[in-house]
Scaffold this active site. Structure first.
Site, PDB file in Angstrom:
ATOM      1  N   LYS A   1      -2.104  -1.494  -4.026  1.00 31.10           N
ATOM      2  CA  LYS A   1      -3.009  -0.342  -3.922  1.00 31.10           C
ATOM      3  C   LYS A   1      -2.198   0.928  -3.887  1.00 31.10           C
ATOM      4  O   LYS A   1      -1.250   0.982  -3.098  1.00 31.10           O
ATOM      5  CB  LYS A   1      -3.816  -0.510  -2.640  1.00 31.10           C
ATOM      6  CG  LYS A   1      -4.703   0.642  -2.297  1.00 31.10           C
ATOM      7  CD  LYS A   1      -5.425   0.371  -1.018  1.00 31.10           C
ATOM      8  CE  LYS A   1      -6.046   1.664  -0.569  1.00 31.10           C
ATOM      9  NZ  LYS A   1      -6.238   1.700   0.834  1.00 31.10           N
TER      10      LYS A   1
ATOM     11  N   LYS B   1       0.852  -1.186   0.000  1.00 30.86           N
ATOM     12  CA  LYS B   1       0.000   0.000   0.000  1.00 30.86           C
ATOM     13  C   LYS B   1       0.882   1.228   0.000  1.00 30.86           C
ATOM     14  O   LYS B   1       1.638   1.464   0.940  1.00 30.86           O
ATOM     15  CB  LYS B   1      -0.889  -0.027   1.232  1.00 30.86           C
ATOM     16  CG  LYS B   1      -1.836   1.140   1.300  1.00 30.86           C
ATOM     17  CD  LYS B   1      -2.838   0.929   2.406  1.00 30.86           C
ATOM     18  CE  LYS B   1      -3.706   2.151   2.551  1.00 30.86           C
ATOM     19  NZ  LYS B   1      -4.619   1.990   3.700  1.00 30.86           N
TER      20      LYS B   1
HETATM   21  C1  PBG Z   1      -7.852   2.723   5.194  1.00 30.18           C
HETATM   22  C2  PBG Z   1      -8.039   2.683   3.743  1.00 30.18           C
HETATM   23  C3  PBG Z   1      -7.815   3.700   2.790  1.00 30.18           C
HETATM   24  C4  PBG Z   1      -8.285   3.217   1.572  1.00 30.18           C
HETATM   25  C5  PBG Z   1      -8.744   1.925   1.795  1.00 30.18           C
HETATM   26  N1  PBG Z   1      -8.556   1.607   3.133  1.00 30.18           N
HETATM   27  C6  PBG Z   1      -7.344   5.074   2.915  1.00 30.18           C
HETATM   28  C7  PBG Z   1      -6.058   5.490   3.362  1.00 30.18           C
HETATM   29  O1  PBG Z   1      -5.119   4.727   3.578  1.00 30.18           O
HETATM   30  O2  PBG Z   1      -5.986   6.705   3.532  1.00 30.18           O
HETATM   31  C8  PBG Z   1      -8.303   3.989   0.291  1.00 30.18           C
HETATM   32  C9  PBG Z   1      -9.254   3.525  -0.723  1.00 30.18           C
HETATM   33  C10 PBG Z   1      -9.560   4.470  -1.814  1.00 30.18           C
HETATM   34  O3  PBG Z   1      -8.922   5.528  -2.002  1.00 30.18           O
HETATM   35  O4  PBG Z   1     -10.507   4.161  -2.551  1.00 30.18           O
HETATM   36  N2  PBG Z   1      -6.596   2.465   5.678  1.00 30.18           N
HETATM   37 ZN    ZN Z   2      -6.125   3.167   7.823  1.00 32.80          ZN
END
Ligand code: PBG
Ligand code: ZN
Length: 321
Positions: free
Chosen positions: A246, A193
């Site tokens: 992601k 991520k």
């Molecule tokens: C929570 C999370 C996030 C997303 C999914 N789970 C946001 C972040 O890390 O700020 C983002 C998903 C999206 O942008 O569609 N940790």
């Molecule tokens: Zn989070």
């Protein structure tokens, strides 16, 4: 003059017979945002077509989702009250636990995944417990993450998707699940991520923008592919069942690299900012929205994704029909 490739493009039948990559409804996971309250359905300004729902309204939405042929959803919760440790996420009567029971009662066959993290539940908007240096404390966060996991499982979750990027997450959760009778419950690791600007609209929907600092200390540097591969190998060794990259679009090389270095199914998260770009460009008439959307889905699969979490899922189903 050789015309071999061109011969295989001469009509739609032969094109589809030799097509290398296909997208099906089974590839799709649809995100749902559930907010406490009743009779509430609010569209997100930056993400046309994406809503926050109260539990009663999300049940109606799921009728539609299921009727289109989507088999899996991932839930995000927006609680009534947020505090420093995200207590709502640890409460059997919190927003996600309550939603899970209602959803599973009405739709027992729907495969329900939950996002496991604290940023939607903390008043500071970070993904875990904050220590005196204003950093997220890795190990105390893991302890409450295991509690959140059990709350979700007892309420009926089919799979957990920890998204907070704490070190040791998969090992900790696997152990907690096995000890509590959930040996057969899979974990989908948000293994790779990146600290990304593409999450902007999500933080509006989830009301989870950090009140100070950012997530760069626990999310990954977009410049690093070797680190991304290593994080995924690490999660595979710790017992993850599915790996994830992601965001998706700017990271398809990473998807391919991980696919080649691991043997687990791969998921991509086609995030909020990616959705917003296509939606808004389509609405402005700048692109052929449906065509670009399908091309994007095919791109994910061609790169090596087996699963796609996407806000476009319902529209993709409509087009496949
Ligand atoms: C929570 C999370 C996030 C997303 C999914 N789970 C946001 C972040 O890390 O700020 C983002 C998903 C999206 O942008 O569609 N940790
Ligand atoms: Zn989070």
């Amino acid at each position: 003059m050789f015309k071999r490739f061109r011969r295989l493009r001469t009509n739609e039948s032969i094109r589809s017979l030799v097509r290398e990559t296909v997208i099906t409804k089974d590839d799709l996971i649809y995100p749902l945002f559930i907010k406490s309250g009743e009779n509430f359905k609010k569209e997100i300004d930056s993400m046309p077509g994406v809503f926050q729902f109260s539990i009663d309204k999300v049940l109606i939405e799921i009728e539609d989702v299921v009727s289109k042929g989507i088999k899996a959803v991932i839930l995000f919760g927006i609680p009534q009250t947020k505090d420093s440790i995200g207590s709502d996420a640890l409460d059997n009567h919190g927003i996600i636990a309550t939603a899970l029971r209602a959803i599973k009662e009405k739709f027992p066959d729907l495969y329900v995944i939950t996002d496991l993290c604290f940023c939607e539940y903390t008043d500071h908007g970070h993904c875990g417990i904050i220590n005196s240096d204003e950093d997220v404390d890795n190990d105390s966060t893991l302890e409450i993450l295991a509690k959140q996991a059990l709350v979700h499982l007892e309420a009926g979750a089919d799979m957990l998707a920890p998204s907070g990027m704490m070190d040791g997450t998969i090992e900790t959760l696997r152990e907690a699940l096995d000890l509590n009778g959930y040996e057969n419950t899979p974990i989908m690791a948000y293994s790779t991520k990146f600290a990304s600007g593409y999450y902007g609209p999500f933080r509006d929907v989830a009301e989870s923008t950090p009140t100070f600092g950012d997530r760069r200390k626990y999310q990954m540097d977009p410049a690093n592919i070797n680190e991304a591969v290593n994080e995924s190998i690490e999660d595979e060794m710790q017992g993850a069942d599915i790996l994830m990259v992601k965001p998706a679009l700017a990271y398809l090389d990473v998807v391919r690299a991980i696919k080649e270095k691991t043997s687990l199914p791969m998921c991509v998260y086609n995030v909020s900012g990616e959705y917003a770009m296509l939606k808004n460009a389509g609405a402005e008439g700048l692109i052929d929205y449906e065509r670009v959307m399908m091309e994007t889905m095919i791109g994910f699969k061609r790169a090596g994704a087996d699963l796609i979490i996407t806000y476009h899922a319902k529209e993709v189903c409509d087009l496949l029909d």
